[in-house]
Design an enzyme around this catalytic site. Structure first.
Site, PDB file in Angstrom:
ATOM      1  N   LEU A  85      16.172  50.451  -7.375  1.00 32.63           N
ATOM      2  CA  LEU A  85      15.703  49.627  -6.121  1.00 32.63           C
ATOM      3  C   LEU A  85      16.076  50.038  -4.856  1.00 32.63           C
ATOM      4  O   LEU A  85      17.281  50.425  -4.956  1.00 32.63           O
ATOM      5  CB  LEU A  85      15.840  48.198  -6.235  1.00 32.63           C
ATOM      6  CG  LEU A  85      15.185  47.507  -7.409  1.00 32.63           C
ATOM      7  CD1 LEU A  85      15.435  45.814  -7.312  1.00 32.63           C
ATOM      8  CD2 LEU A  85      13.715  47.763  -7.792  1.00 32.63           C
ATOM      9  N   SER A 126      21.853  48.210 -15.230  1.00 33.73           N
ATOM     10  CA  SER A 126      23.117  47.720 -14.294  1.00 33.73           C
ATOM     11  C   SER A 126      22.504  47.600 -12.927  1.00 33.73           C
ATOM     12  O   SER A 126      21.667  48.164 -12.604  1.00 33.73           O
ATOM     13  CB  SER A 126      24.284  48.519 -14.385  1.00 33.73           C
ATOM     14  OG  SER A 126      24.048  49.901 -13.671  1.00 33.73           O
ATOM     15  N   GLY A 127      23.324  46.567 -12.326  1.00 37.03           N
ATOM     16  CA  GLY A 127      22.632  46.207 -10.824  1.00 37.03           C
ATOM     17  C   GLY A 127      21.156  46.077 -10.761  1.00 37.03           C
ATOM     18  O   GLY A 127      20.618  45.361 -11.395  1.00 37.03           O
ATOM     19  N   ASP A 128      21.038  46.955  -9.986  1.00 35.09           N
ATOM     20  CA  ASP A 128      19.453  47.011  -9.465  1.00 35.09           C
ATOM     21  C   ASP A 128      18.776  48.292 -10.185  1.00 35.09           C
ATOM     22  O   ASP A 128      17.800  48.742  -9.589  1.00 35.09           O
ATOM     23  CB  ASP A 128      19.100  47.130  -8.072  1.00 35.09           C
ATOM     24  CG  ASP A 128      19.925  48.421  -7.330  1.00 35.09           C
ATOM     25  OD1 ASP A 128      20.721  48.989  -8.123  1.00 35.09           O
ATOM     26  OD2 ASP A 128      19.501  48.527  -6.420  1.00 35.09           O
ATOM     27  N   GLU A 129      19.184  48.584 -11.503  1.00 32.37           N
ATOM     28  CA  GLU A 129      18.605  49.526 -12.039  1.00 32.37           C
ATOM     29  C   GLU A 129      17.853  49.499 -13.245  1.00 32.37           C
ATOM     30  O   GLU A 129      18.642  48.693 -13.995  1.00 32.37           O
ATOM     31  CB  GLU A 129      19.800  50.940 -12.309  1.00 32.37           C
ATOM     32  CG  GLU A 129      19.445  52.209 -12.894  1.00 32.37           C
ATOM     33  CD  GLU A 129      20.434  53.113 -13.056  1.00 32.37           C
ATOM     34  OE1 GLU A 129      20.501  54.257 -12.544  1.00 32.37           O
ATOM     35  OE2 GLU A 129      21.577  52.945 -13.696  1.00 32.37           O
TER      36      GLU A 129
END
Length: 239
Positions: A85, A126-129
């Site tokens: 993102l 992970s995170g926005d991935e």
């Protein structure tokens, strides 16, 4: 003699029946425990393969999907899409991490539904991935990428400390075509990672197909090491 044999047979039959009844009653008694253990095992297995926030597969789950595809028969081409993102941190900084989680959850729902229409799977790494694995069929790669990009860019309604609001985020997509028997992370995802960084370098909100000879952009064009980058470096693979 006959009476003795009859007594012995009757006694043996009673013992067998008693054992059967006892086993049956014992089995009935442990049924709730067996059901509970099966449920706990299923929950534990799901926790190992799924992301707790979005409900999507996690990295382990994506590996399992790839392993299943690789072992399902003759080698076949697969499409691997790495999705990052754009400017997601701004959502967290502006509206709070809870709002950011709301955005991630809704985005994950869109990606999951879209991947399913192509017979594929999607995971939150992970995170926005995120990452997706899709079979190569009659759908054009560009059309698939356009649909993913468009779905992510649709407005999202989130709850914030100041009330409901609408936000729009875009994404950078790296796309690679790999053989199903090639390693997932060191080949397929790595190729998609290179393409994704080229999408980032050119402003985001776009998709880039990995081509032969394409290399990773200079680190000055990268956001810095992510968890996945660090994990790969620790294994001694190229970043």
């Amino acid at each position: 003699m006959f009476t003795t044999l009859l007594v012995i047979a009757t006694t043996a039959l009673a013992a067998v029946l008693g054992a059967v009844v006892g086993f049956g009653l014992g089995h009935l008694a442990v049924r709730p425990t067996l059901r509970r253990l099966r449920t706990e095992l299923a929950d534990a297995a799901r926790q190992l393969t799924h992301d707790p926030l979005t409900g999507l597969l996690n990295r382990t789950g994506l590996r399992a999907v790839h392993t299943t595809i690789a072992a399902s028969g003759d080698p076949q081409p697969i499409i691997v899409i790495l999705i990052d993102l754009d400017h997601f941190k701004q959502v967290n900084d502006t509206y709070s991490h809870d709002a950011g989680d709301d955005l991630l959850t809704q985005t994950a729902d869109r990606l999951g539904r879209l991947a399913a229409t192509y017979g594929g799977s999607v995971a939150r790494l992970s995170g926005d991935e995120f990452a997706a694995i899709l079979p190569v069929r009659h759908h054009g790669i560009t059309d698939i990428a356009d649909r993913f990009t468009t779905a992510i860019a649709e407005p999202v309604h989130i709850d914030t400390d100041h009330g409901p609001t609408t936000v729009t985020v875009t994404a950078s997509l790296g796309i690679a075509v790999a053989d199903s028997t090639e390693p997932l992370e060191d080949v397929a995802l790595h190729r998609a990672d290179i393409a994704m960084y080229h999408a980032k370098r050119h402003g985001g909100d776009r998709h880039v197909l990995q081509l032969p000879g394409m290399t990773m952009p200079d680190r000055e064009h990268r956001r810095g090491p992510r968890l996945r980058d660090l994990h790969r470096d620790q294994r001694g693979s190229a970043a």
